[in-house]
Design a protein around this motif. Structure first.
Motif, short mmCIF file in Angstrom:
data_model
loop_
_atom_site.label_atom_id
_atom_site.label_comp_id
_atom_site.label_asym_id
_atom_site.label_seq_id
_atom_site.Cartn_x
_atom_site.Cartn_y
_atom_site.Cartn_z
N ALA A 65 0.85 -1.18 0.00
CA ALA A 65 0.00 0.00 0.00
C ALA A 65 0.89 1.23 0.00
CB ALA A 65 -0.91 0.02 1.23
N ALA A 66 0.34 2.31 -0.53
CA ALA A 66 1.12 3.54 -0.58
C ALA A 66 0.20 4.74 -0.63
CB ALA A 66 2.02 3.55 -1.82
N ALA A 67 0.74 5.87 -0.18
CA ALA A 67 0.04 7.14 -0.33
C ALA A 67 0.19 7.56 -1.79
CB ALA A 67 0.66 8.19 0.59
N PRO A 68 -0.66 8.46 -2.26
CA PRO A 68 -0.52 8.93 -3.64
C PRO A 68 0.91 9.38 -3.92
CG PRO A 68 -2.53 9.79 -2.67
CD PRO A 68 -1.77 9.09 -1.56
N ARG A 69 1.34 9.16 -5.13
CA ARG A 69 2.68 9.51 -5.65
C ARG A 69 3.72 8.45 -5.35
NH1 ARG A 69 4.68 14.87 -3.69
NH2 ARG A 69 6.36 14.33 -5.09
N ALA A 70 3.45 7.50 -4.48
CA ALA A 70 4.39 6.40 -4.21
C ALA A 70 3.77 5.14 -4.80
CB ALA A 70 4.63 6.25 -2.72
N PRO A 71 4.18 4.75 -5.98
CA PRO A 71 3.51 3.63 -6.64
C PRO A 71 3.72 2.32 -5.91
CG PRO A 71 5.52 4.21 -7.79
CD PRO A 71 5.31 5.25 -6.73
N VAL A 72 2.75 1.43 -6.04
CA VAL A 72 2.88 0.09 -5.51
C VAL A 72 3.94 -0.60 -6.37
CG1 VAL A 72 1.70 -2.10 -5.16
CG2 VAL A 72 0.52 0.04 -4.68
N SER A 73 4.92 -1.22 -5.72
CA SER A 73 6.02 -1.79 -6.48
C SER A 73 6.58 -3.04 -5.81
CB SER A 73 7.14 -0.75 -6.64
OG SER A 73 7.73 -0.48 -5.38
N LEU A 74 7.48 -3.66 -6.51
CA LEU A 74 8.17 -4.85 -6.06
C LEU A 74 9.66 -4.61 -6.29
CD1 LEU A 74 7.78 -7.92 -5.25
CD2 LEU A 74 7.84 -8.38 -7.70
N SER A 75 10.49 -4.88 -5.30
CA SER A 75 11.93 -4.73 -5.49
C SER A 75 12.66 -5.84 -4.73
CB SER A 75 12.40 -3.34 -5.05
OG SER A 75 12.17 -3.13 -3.68
N ALA A 76 13.91 -6.00 -5.06
CA ALA A 76 14.71 -7.04 -4.42
C ALA A 76 14.92 -6.74 -2.95
CB ALA A 76 16.06 -7.15 -5.12
N ARG A 77 14.82 -7.77 -2.12
CA ARG A 77 15.06 -7.61 -0.69
C ARG A 77 16.47 -7.08 -0.44
NH1 ARG A 77 14.44 -12.69 3.35
NH2 ARG A 77 16.68 -12.85 3.44
N SER A 78 17.41 -7.46 -1.26
CA SER A 78 18.79 -7.03 -1.08
C SER A 78 18.95 -5.51 -1.22
CB SER A 78 19.71 -7.73 -2.08
OG SER A 78 19.31 -7.41 -3.41
N ALA A 79 18.01 -4.85 -1.89
CA ALA A 79 18.06 -3.40 -2.05
C ALA A 79 17.17 -2.66 -1.06
CB ALA A 79 17.65 -3.02 -3.48
N SER A 80 16.47 -3.38 -0.23
CA SER A 80 15.43 -2.80 0.62
C SER A 80 15.98 -2.21 1.92
CB SER A 80 14.41 -3.89 0.96
OG SER A 80 13.52 -3.46 1.95
N ILE A 81 15.71 -0.94 2.12
CA ILE A 81 16.01 -0.31 3.40
C ILE A 81 15.12 -0.90 4.48
CG2 ILE A 81 15.90 1.86 4.69
CD1 ILE A 81 16.78 3.27 2.09
N CYS A 82 13.88 -1.19 4.14
CA CYS A 82 12.95 -1.78 5.10
C CYS A 82 13.44 -3.14 5.56
CB CYS A 82 11.55 -1.85 4.51
SG CYS A 82 10.86 -0.20 4.20
N ALA A 83 14.03 -3.93 4.66
CA ALA A 83 14.59 -5.22 5.06
C ALA A 83 15.72 -5.02 6.06
CB ALA A 83 15.08 -6.00 3.84
N GLN A 84 16.54 -4.00 5.85
CA GLN A 84 17.60 -3.70 6.80
C GLN A 84 17.01 -3.43 8.18
OE1 GLN A 84 19.80 -0.83 3.93
NE2 GLN A 84 21.23 -1.32 5.56
N LEU A 85 15.87 -2.76 8.22
CA LEU A 85 15.24 -2.46 9.51
C LEU A 85 14.72 -3.73 10.19
CD1 LEU A 85 13.11 0.73 8.79
CD2 LEU A 85 15.28 0.56 10.01
N ILE A 86 14.04 -4.58 9.44
CA ILE A 86 13.43 -5.73 10.10
C ILE A 86 14.41 -6.83 10.43
CG2 ILE A 86 11.22 -5.21 9.03
CD1 ILE A 86 11.53 -7.87 7.50
N TYR A 87 15.54 -6.87 9.75
CA TYR A 87 16.53 -7.90 10.03
C TYR A 87 17.59 -7.40 10.99
CZ TYR A 87 14.39 -10.82 6.55
OH TYR A 87 13.49 -11.59 5.86
N GLY A 88 17.14 -6.89 12.13
CA GLY A 88 18.06 -6.63 13.21
C GLY A 88 18.53 -5.21 13.39
N SER A 89 17.69 -4.24 13.12
CA SER A 89 18.09 -2.86 13.38
C SER A 89 18.46 -2.69 14.84
CB SER A 89 16.94 -1.90 13.03
OG SER A 89 17.24 -0.61 13.47
N SER A 90 19.64 -2.19 15.08
CA SER A 90 20.06 -1.94 16.46
C SER A 90 19.40 -0.69 17.01
CB SER A 90 21.59 -1.81 16.52
OG SER A 90 22.01 -0.74 15.71
#
Length: 187
Positions: A65-90
């Protein structure tokens, strides 16, 4: 930010993503309108350019889901800042930076370098499900840097909004568990 390499953790996390109907295979082709309302609130109350709800499913970041102007998309987990957060953000369950290009853990990310985007200000709150594992994030960002104080203020908004979002997801999941033949996970 550090990585987590625990197959048991990842199996539990993926099962939870699926149980919430957020896995890539579970998602309808169209954005989830109900979840998009949470993203729109996040964008409005933080004053940022973009907001989204991202789920990490297998090797992908799925923008469910996204607010207007941020399209719904798919990207590699390896490029994801959000993945960095969920996999052990200190830094805990909420992270913020006024300028990702100056942050040691983010400055080489393709969403920051220009390869995939030009993200500067970023704040994200980890969404932790019923099984006590992270599903993804509610995040906001802008292409222009902000002060660290403004980024921290955005994080302060995301913390309670992410809890409300999890409550919504829990209620929707419970309804689906009570009536599995009903309309699955649609907004």
């Amino acid at each position: 930010m550090t990585g987590v390499d625990d197959r048991g953790f990842e199996a539990r996390r993926q099962a939870s993503v699926h149980a919430y109907g957020l896995a890539l295979a579970d998602r309808p082709a169209d954005p989830d309108d109900e979840l998009s309302k949470f993203a729109s609130l996040a964008r409005r109350y933080t004053g940022t350019e973009f907001a989204a709800i991202n789920v990490i499913d297998g090797e992908f970041q799925v923008r469910v889901a996204a607010a207007p102007r941020a399209p719904v998309s798919l990207s590699a987990r390896s490029a994801s800042i959000c993945a960095q957060l969920i996999y052990g953000s200190s830094d805990g369950d909420v992270f913020a930076t006024g300028d990702a290009s100056q942050h040691p853990d983010l400055r080489f990310n393709p969403w920051v370098t220009g390869e995939l985007g030009r993200l500067r200000m970023f704040a994200g709150a980890v969404l932790v499900g019923r099984e006590d594992v992270p599903l993804g994030t509610l995040c906001v960002w802008s292409d222009e840097p902000s002060s660290e104080a403004d980024a921290a203020a955005a994080a302060d908004v995301l913390a309670p909004l992410s809890q409300a979002l999890i409550s919504f997801l829990d209620a929707r999941r419970m309804l689906h568990e009570l009536d599995p033949a009903g309309t699955p996970f649609e907004g």
